[in-house]
Design an enzyme around this catalytic site. Structure first.
Site, mmCIF file in Angstrom:
data_model
loop_
_atom_site.group_PDB
_atom_site.id
_atom_site.type_symbol
_atom_site.label_atom_id
_atom_site.label_comp_id
_atom_site.label_asym_id
_atom_site.label_seq_id
_atom_site.Cartn_x
_atom_site.Cartn_y
_atom_site.Cartn_z
ATOM 1 C CB SER A 23 1.304 0.234 0.528
ATOM 2 O OG SER A 23 1.233 0.391 -0.880
ATOM 3 N N GLY A 25 2.999 -0.933 -3.124
ATOM 4 C CA GLY A 25 2.197 -0.929 -4.340
ATOM 5 C C GLY A 25 2.567 0.213 -5.264
ATOM 6 C CG ASP A 27 -2.204 3.421 -6.228
ATOM 7 O OD1 ASP A 27 -2.090 3.582 -7.461
ATOM 8 O OD2 ASP A 27 -3.140 2.784 -5.710
ATOM 9 C CB CYS A 110 -6.283 1.215 9.578
ATOM 10 S SG CYS A 110 -4.523 1.009 9.264
ATOM 11 C CB CYS A 207 -4.007 -5.453 4.985
ATOM 12 S SG CYS A 207 -4.198 -4.806 6.672
#
Length: 368
Positions: A23, A25, A27, A110, A207
Protein backbone atom coordinates in the site's frame (compact mmCIF):
# COMPACT_ATOMS: atom_id res chain seq x y z
CA UNK A 1 -13.67 -26.51 20.53
CA UNK A 2 -10.08 -27.55 19.87
CA UNK A 3 -7.67 -24.70 19.36
CA UNK A 4 -7.03 -23.63 15.75
CA UNK A 5 -3.73 -24.27 14.04
CA UNK A 6 -1.83 -21.17 12.95
CA UNK A 7 -0.70 -21.08 9.35
CA UNK A 8 3.07 -20.80 9.77
CA UNK A 9 4.71 -18.42 7.32
CA UNK A 10 8.25 -19.52 8.19
CA UNK A 11 10.24 -22.63 7.47
CA UNK A 12 7.92 -25.10 5.80
CA UNK A 13 6.95 -22.69 3.03
CA UNK A 14 10.40 -21.28 2.39
CA UNK A 15 11.38 -21.01 -1.25
CA UNK A 16 7.69 -20.54 -2.15
CA UNK A 17 6.85 -17.44 -4.10
CA UNK A 18 4.56 -14.87 -2.48
CA UNK A 19 3.06 -11.68 -3.87
CA UNK A 20 2.75 -8.98 -1.18
CA UNK A 21 0.12 -6.28 -1.46
CA UNK A 22 2.06 -3.01 -1.05
CA UNK A 23 0.00 0.00 0.00
CA UNK A 24 2.97 2.28 0.56
CA UNK A 25 2.54 2.07 4.35
CA UNK A 26 4.64 0.53 7.10
CA UNK A 27 2.46 -2.56 7.64
CA UNK A 28 2.81 -3.92 4.11
CA UNK A 29 6.50 -2.94 4.05
CA UNK A 30 7.22 -5.01 7.18
CA UNK A 31 5.12 -7.87 5.80
CA UNK A 32 7.35 -8.02 2.73
CA UNK A 33 10.50 -7.76 4.87
CA UNK A 34 9.47 -10.56 7.26
CA UNK A 35 8.56 -12.90 4.44
CA UNK A 36 11.82 -12.24 2.63
CA UNK A 37 13.77 -12.86 5.84
CA UNK A 38 11.86 -16.13 6.26
CA UNK A 39 13.10 -17.47 2.92
CA UNK A 40 10.26 -16.66 0.56
CA UNK A 41 10.73 -15.43 -2.97
CA UNK A 42 8.93 -12.11 -2.55
CA UNK A 43 7.50 -9.69 -5.09
CA UNK A 44 5.49 -6.57 -4.35
CA UNK A 45 2.34 -5.40 -6.08
CA UNK A 46 0.24 -2.27 -5.69
CA UNK A 47 -3.33 -2.24 -6.93
CA UNK A 48 -4.10 1.15 -8.40
CA UNK A 49 -7.74 1.39 -7.44
CA UNK A 50 -8.56 5.06 -7.23
CA UNK A 51 -7.27 8.41 -8.39
CA UNK A 52 -8.45 11.86 -7.35
CA UNK A 53 -9.48 14.50 -9.85
CA UNK A 54 -6.08 16.10 -9.24
CA UNK A 55 -4.29 12.84 -10.05
CA UNK A 56 -3.41 11.76 -6.51
CA UNK A 57 -3.64 8.16 -5.27
CA UNK A 58 -5.49 6.91 -2.19
CA UNK A 59 -3.78 5.71 0.97
CA UNK A 60 -4.23 2.11 -0.24
CA UNK A 61 -2.13 2.67 -3.35
CA UNK A 62 0.68 5.17 -2.75
CA UNK A 63 2.85 3.93 -5.56
CA UNK A 64 6.00 6.01 -5.03
CA UNK A 65 6.40 4.91 -1.40
CA UNK A 66 5.65 1.29 -2.24
CA UNK A 67 8.20 1.26 -5.07
CA UNK A 68 10.84 2.81 -2.79
CA UNK A 69 10.28 0.10 -0.17
CA UNK A 70 10.64 -2.64 -2.78
CA UNK A 71 13.84 -1.03 -4.04
CA UNK A 72 15.28 -1.04 -0.51
CA UNK A 73 14.28 -4.69 -0.04
CA UNK A 74 15.63 -5.63 -3.46
CA UNK A 75 12.43 -7.27 -4.65
CA UNK A 76 10.53 -6.88 -7.94
CA UNK A 77 7.64 -4.44 -7.94
CA UNK A 78 4.48 -4.28 -10.05
CA UNK A 79 1.51 -1.95 -10.40
CA UNK A 80 -1.84 -3.44 -11.42
CA UNK A 81 -4.63 -1.16 -12.57
CA UNK A 82 -8.11 -2.01 -11.32
CA UNK A 83 -9.85 1.35 -11.20
CA UNK A 84 -12.85 0.14 -13.18
CA UNK A 85 -13.47 -2.82 -10.85
CA UNK A 86 -13.10 -0.50 -7.86
CA UNK A 87 -15.65 1.91 -9.28
CA UNK A 88 -18.20 -0.82 -10.02
CA UNK A 89 -17.84 -2.85 -6.83
CA UNK A 90 -16.89 -0.21 -4.26
CA UNK A 91 -17.51 3.48 -4.99
CA UNK A 92 -20.78 3.20 -6.92
CA UNK A 93 -22.36 0.84 -4.34
CA UNK A 94 -21.05 3.16 -1.61
CA UNK A 95 -23.04 6.09 -3.05
CA UNK A 96 -26.12 3.94 -3.68
CA UNK A 97 -26.04 2.61 -0.12
CA UNK A 98 -25.98 6.09 1.39
CA UNK A 99 -28.91 7.10 -0.81
CA UNK A 100 -30.88 4.14 0.58
CA UNK A 101 -30.35 5.52 4.07
CA UNK A 102 -27.60 3.05 4.97
CA UNK A 103 -24.04 3.46 6.25
CA UNK A 104 -21.79 1.15 4.20
CA UNK A 105 -18.40 -0.48 4.85
CA UNK A 106 -16.60 -0.02 1.49
CA UNK A 107 -13.35 -1.64 2.71
CA UNK A 108 -15.18 -4.94 3.20
CA UNK A 109 -16.34 -4.99 -0.41
CA UNK A 110 -12.93 -3.87 -1.64
CA UNK A 111 -11.15 -6.70 0.16
CA UNK A 112 -13.38 -9.40 -1.28
CA UNK A 113 -14.07 -8.20 -4.79
CA UNK A 114 -11.02 -6.13 -5.68
CA UNK A 115 -7.93 -6.73 -3.54
CA UNK A 116 -8.06 -10.50 -3.17
CA UNK A 117 -9.49 -11.20 -6.62
CA UNK A 118 -6.92 -9.08 -8.43
CA UNK A 119 -3.97 -10.09 -6.25
CA UNK A 120 -4.68 -13.80 -6.72
CA UNK A 121 -5.10 -13.27 -10.46
CA UNK A 122 -1.74 -11.50 -10.51
CA UNK A 123 -0.22 -14.29 -8.41
CA UNK A 124 -1.39 -16.87 -10.94
CA UNK A 125 0.16 -14.90 -13.80
CA UNK A 126 3.45 -14.61 -11.88
CA UNK A 127 3.39 -18.24 -10.71
CA UNK A 128 3.20 -17.29 -7.02
CA UNK A 129 1.68 -19.80 -4.60
CA UNK A 130 0.59 -17.21 -2.06
CA UNK A 131 -0.42 -13.62 -1.54
CA UNK A 132 0.25 -11.69 1.68
CA UNK A 133 -1.20 -8.61 3.34
CA UNK A 134 -0.31 -6.38 6.28
CA UNK A 135 -3.52 -6.97 8.21
CA UNK A 136 -3.31 -7.37 11.98
CA UNK A 137 -4.83 -10.86 11.94
CA UNK A 138 -3.69 -14.46 11.40
CA UNK A 139 -4.90 -17.06 8.93
CA UNK A 140 -5.69 -20.27 10.82
CA UNK A 141 -7.07 -23.68 10.00
CA UNK A 142 -9.79 -24.90 12.35
CA UNK A 143 -10.26 -28.51 13.51
CA UNK A 144 -13.14 -28.84 11.01
CA UNK A 145 -10.63 -28.21 8.21
CA UNK A 146 -11.90 -24.78 7.27
CA UNK A 147 -9.75 -21.68 7.09
CA UNK A 148 -10.54 -18.66 9.21
CA UNK A 149 -8.88 -15.48 10.42
CA UNK A 150 -8.01 -15.04 14.07
CA UNK A 151 -8.08 -11.67 15.78
CA UNK A 152 -4.82 -9.79 16.03
CA UNK A 153 -3.23 -10.15 19.45
CA UNK A 154 -2.32 -6.48 19.98
CA UNK A 155 -5.06 -4.49 21.74
CA UNK A 156 -6.88 -2.15 19.38
CA UNK A 157 -5.26 -3.44 16.17
CA UNK A 158 -7.49 -6.36 15.21
CA UNK A 159 -8.62 -6.11 11.57
CA UNK A 160 -10.68 -9.28 11.13
CA UNK A 161 -13.82 -7.13 11.02
CA UNK A 162 -12.95 -6.12 7.46
CA UNK A 163 -12.23 -9.69 6.27
CA UNK A 164 -15.52 -11.55 6.74
CA UNK A 165 -16.35 -11.64 3.03
CA UNK A 166 -13.27 -13.71 2.08
CA UNK A 167 -13.75 -17.18 0.65
CA UNK A 168 -12.08 -20.46 1.63
CA UNK A 169 -10.16 -20.46 -1.64
CA UNK A 170 -8.83 -16.98 -0.98
CA UNK A 171 -7.81 -17.70 2.62
CA UNK A 172 -6.04 -20.94 1.66
CA UNK A 173 -3.55 -18.89 -0.36
CA UNK A 174 -3.18 -15.95 2.04
CA UNK A 175 -0.43 -15.16 4.56
CA UNK A 176 -0.76 -12.53 7.30
CA UNK A 177 2.52 -12.22 9.21
CA UNK A 178 1.50 -9.34 11.52
CA UNK A 179 -1.15 -11.09 13.60
CA UNK A 180 1.00 -11.41 16.72
CA UNK A 181 2.62 -7.96 16.50
CA UNK A 182 1.69 -4.51 17.78
CA UNK A 183 1.98 -1.35 15.72
CA UNK A 184 4.94 -0.25 17.85
CA UNK A 185 6.71 -3.54 17.17
CA UNK A 186 6.06 -3.21 13.44
CA UNK A 187 7.54 0.30 13.42
CA UNK A 188 10.61 -0.91 15.33
CA UNK A 189 11.15 -3.70 12.81
CA UNK A 190 10.86 -1.18 9.98
CA UNK A 191 13.40 1.13 11.62
CA UNK A 192 15.93 -1.67 12.17
CA UNK A 193 15.44 -2.84 8.58
CA UNK A 194 15.97 0.69 7.27
CA UNK A 195 12.58 0.88 5.59
CA UNK A 196 11.79 4.47 4.51
CA UNK A 197 8.15 4.35 5.73
CA UNK A 198 8.99 3.33 9.33
CA UNK A 199 7.47 6.48 10.82
CA UNK A 200 4.90 7.24 8.17
CA UNK A 201 1.60 8.47 9.58
CA UNK A 202 -1.36 6.19 9.02
CA UNK A 203 -4.77 7.38 7.91
CA UNK A 204 -8.11 6.26 9.33
CA UNK A 205 -10.16 7.67 6.45
CA UNK A 206 -11.61 5.77 3.52
CA UNK A 207 -9.06 5.98 0.69
CA UNK A 208 -11.39 7.67 -1.81
CA UNK A 209 -12.76 10.11 0.79
CA UNK A 210 -9.47 11.35 2.29
CA UNK A 211 -11.07 14.36 4.00
CA UNK A 212 -13.72 12.22 5.71
CA UNK A 213 -16.63 14.20 4.21
CA UNK A 214 -18.70 11.25 2.99
CA UNK A 215 -21.83 13.24 2.23
CA UNK A 216 -19.87 15.58 -0.05
CA UNK A 217 -18.61 12.56 -1.98
CA UNK A 218 -22.17 11.27 -2.33
CA UNK A 219 -23.38 14.65 -3.63
CA UNK A 220 -20.55 14.83 -6.16
CA UNK A 221 -20.90 11.28 -7.49
CA UNK A 222 -24.62 10.48 -7.30
CA UNK A 223 -26.37 9.84 -10.59
CA UNK A 224 -29.45 11.95 -11.10
CA UNK A 225 -31.13 14.18 -8.57
CA UNK A 226 -30.14 13.77 -4.93
CA UNK A 227 -32.58 14.10 -2.00
CA UNK A 228 -32.91 17.60 -0.64
CA UNK A 229 -34.15 18.94 2.65
CA UNK A 230 -36.68 16.99 4.68
CA UNK A 231 -38.13 16.71 8.14
CA UNK A 232 -36.64 15.72 11.43
CA UNK A 233 -39.40 13.83 13.25
CA UNK A 234 -39.77 12.18 16.62
CA UNK A 235 -40.72 8.53 17.10
CA UNK A 236 -44.41 9.42 16.91
CA UNK A 237 -43.96 11.25 13.61
CA UNK A 238 -44.20 14.79 14.97
CA UNK A 239 -42.11 17.29 12.99
CA UNK A 240 -39.20 18.70 14.99
CA UNK A 241 -37.38 20.69 12.33
CA UNK A 242 -35.67 20.48 8.94
CA UNK A 243 -32.63 18.49 7.87
CA UNK A 244 -30.34 19.11 4.89
CA UNK A 245 -30.72 15.68 3.29
CA UNK A 246 -30.97 12.31 5.05
CA UNK A 247 -27.67 10.99 3.65
CA UNK A 248 -25.81 13.55 5.77
CA UNK A 249 -26.69 11.58 8.92
CA UNK A 250 -26.10 8.18 10.46
CA UNK A 251 -27.68 6.16 13.25
CA UNK A 252 -26.52 7.22 16.72
CA UNK A 253 -25.31 10.65 15.58
CA UNK A 254 -25.68 13.50 18.07
CA UNK A 255 -23.43 16.31 16.81
CA UNK A 256 -24.07 18.35 13.70
CA UNK A 257 -27.85 17.95 13.66
CA UNK A 258 -28.45 21.69 13.66
CA UNK A 259 -31.48 21.39 15.90
CA UNK A 260 -31.84 22.47 19.53
CA UNK A 261 -34.15 20.44 21.78
CA UNK A 262 -32.87 21.59 25.17
CA UNK A 263 -31.53 18.10 25.90
CA UNK A 264 -29.34 15.53 24.08
CA UNK A 265 -31.03 14.08 21.00
CA UNK A 266 -29.81 11.38 18.62
CA UNK A 267 -30.54 9.95 15.18
CA UNK A 268 -32.53 6.74 15.70
CA UNK A 269 -33.69 5.93 12.16
CA UNK A 270 -33.34 7.13 8.58
CA UNK A 271 -36.45 6.79 6.41
CA UNK A 272 -35.05 7.30 2.95
CA UNK A 273 -38.34 6.70 1.14
CA UNK A 274 -39.96 9.52 3.14
CA UNK A 275 -36.87 11.74 3.38
CA UNK A 276 -37.24 11.74 7.15
CA UNK A 277 -34.69 11.49 9.96
CA UNK A 278 -36.11 10.14 13.21
CA UNK A 279 -34.69 11.64 16.42
CA UNK A 280 -34.94 10.14 19.89
CA UNK A 281 -33.50 9.97 23.37
CA UNK A 282 -30.36 7.86 23.65
CA UNK A 283 -32.17 5.05 25.45
CA UNK A 284 -34.18 4.33 22.30
CA UNK A 285 -30.98 3.46 20.41
CA UNK A 286 -30.46 0.28 22.41
CA UNK A 287 -31.82 -3.13 21.45
CA UNK A 288 -30.96 -6.80 21.74
CA UNK A 289 -31.99 -8.09 18.29
CA UNK A 290 -30.10 -7.42 15.06
CA UNK A 291 -31.13 -8.91 11.71
CA UNK A 292 -28.46 -9.76 9.14
CA UNK A 293 -28.44 -10.34 5.38
CA UNK A 294 -25.76 -10.99 2.74
CA UNK A 295 -24.25 -13.63 5.03
CA UNK A 296 -20.86 -15.22 4.49
CA UNK A 297 -19.69 -18.07 6.71
CA UNK A 298 -15.97 -18.68 7.12
CA UNK A 299 -15.18 -20.84 10.15
CA UNK A 300 -18.29 -22.97 9.67
CA UNK A 301 -19.92 -24.04 6.39
CA UNK A 302 -23.32 -22.54 7.27
CA UNK A 303 -26.26 -23.02 9.60
CA UNK A 304 -29.45 -24.95 8.95
CA UNK A 305 -32.69 -22.99 9.02
CA UNK A 306 -33.73 -22.58 12.65
CA UNK A 307 -30.31 -23.63 14.00
CA UNK A 308 -28.85 -21.51 16.82
CA UNK A 309 -25.25 -21.25 18.02
CA UNK A 310 -23.53 -19.18 20.71
CA UNK A 311 -21.13 -16.55 19.40
CA UNK A 312 -19.32 -13.40 20.36
CA UNK A 313 -20.47 -10.69 17.96
CA UNK A 314 -19.80 -7.05 17.19
CA UNK A 315 -21.90 -4.60 15.18
CA UNK A 316 -19.22 -2.08 14.20
CA UNK A 317 -15.46 -1.89 13.95
CA UNK A 318 -14.93 -0.26 17.35
CA UNK A 319 -17.62 -2.28 19.14
CA UNK A 320 -16.32 -4.71 21.76
CA UNK A 321 -17.75 -8.10 20.84
CA UNK A 322 -20.48 -9.37 23.15
CA UNK A 323 -22.19 -12.70 23.87
CA UNK A 324 -25.13 -13.48 21.60
CA UNK A 325 -27.21 -16.24 20.02
CA UNK A 326 -27.04 -16.48 16.23
CA UNK A 327 -30.09 -18.09 14.60
CA UNK A 328 -30.54 -18.89 10.92
CA UNK A 329 -33.80 -17.53 9.50
CA UNK A 330 -35.61 -18.25 6.23
CA UNK A 331 -34.52 -16.58 2.98
CA UNK A 332 -30.82 -16.70 3.88
CA UNK A 333 -31.09 -14.17 6.71
CA UNK A 334 -29.94 -14.56 10.32
CA UNK A 335 -30.77 -12.99 13.68
CA UNK A 336 -28.42 -12.03 16.48
CA UNK A 337 -29.92 -11.82 19.97
CA UNK A 338 -27.44 -10.24 22.37
CA UNK A 339 -27.42 -11.06 26.07
CA UNK A 340 -27.26 -7.33 26.78
CA UNK A 341 -28.63 -4.48 24.63
CA UNK A 342 -26.27 -2.99 22.05
CA UNK A 343 -26.27 0.64 20.92
CA UNK A 344 -27.19 1.94 17.47
CA UNK A 345 -27.18 -1.07 15.17
CA UNK A 346 -26.86 0.67 11.81
CA UNK A 347 -28.29 -0.66 8.51
CA UNK A 348 -25.55 -1.21 5.93
CA UNK A 349 -22.85 -1.74 8.54
CA UNK A 350 -21.16 -5.08 9.11
CA UNK A 351 -21.77 -7.41 12.01
CA UNK A 352 -19.25 -10.22 12.52
CA UNK A 353 -19.25 -13.18 14.89
CA UNK A 354 -16.48 -15.25 16.46
CA UNK A 355 -15.98 -18.54 18.25
CA UNK A 356 -14.50 -18.84 21.75
CA UNK A 357 -10.96 -18.74 20.33
CA UNK A 358 -11.42 -15.34 18.63
CA UNK A 359 -11.62 -16.98 15.20
CA UNK A 360 -14.02 -15.44 12.71
CA UNK A 361 -17.05 -17.63 11.99
CA UNK A 362 -18.60 -15.21 9.52
CA UNK A 363 -20.51 -12.01 9.13
CA UNK A 364 -23.34 -10.18 7.46
CA UNK A 365 -24.82 -6.77 6.74
CA UNK A 366 -27.18 -5.23 9.26
CA UNK A 367 -30.71 -4.88 7.92
CA UNK A 368 -33.19 -2.15 8.77
Amino acid sequence: MTNPVSIDFTGNKSMSKVLVGMSGGVDSAVTAYLLKMSGYEVEGVTLRMWQSDAGGNGRCCEIDDARQVCDVLGIPYHVVGCMEEFRKTVTEPFVESYLRGETPNPCVECNRYVKWDRMLAAADLMHAEYIATGHYASVVQLPNGRYSVKKGEAPGKDQTYMLWQLSQEQLARTLMPLGKLSKAEVRRIAEVAGLPVANKKESQDICFVPDGHYSDYVEEHAEGEIPGEGNFVDEAGNILGRHKGFFHYTIGQRKGLGIAMGHPIFVKEIRADQNEVVLSEEEALFGREVNLGNLNFIGIPSLAEGETIRVKAKIRYHHNEADADLTMLPDGRAKLVFDEPVRAATPGQTSVFYDENACLLGGGKILS
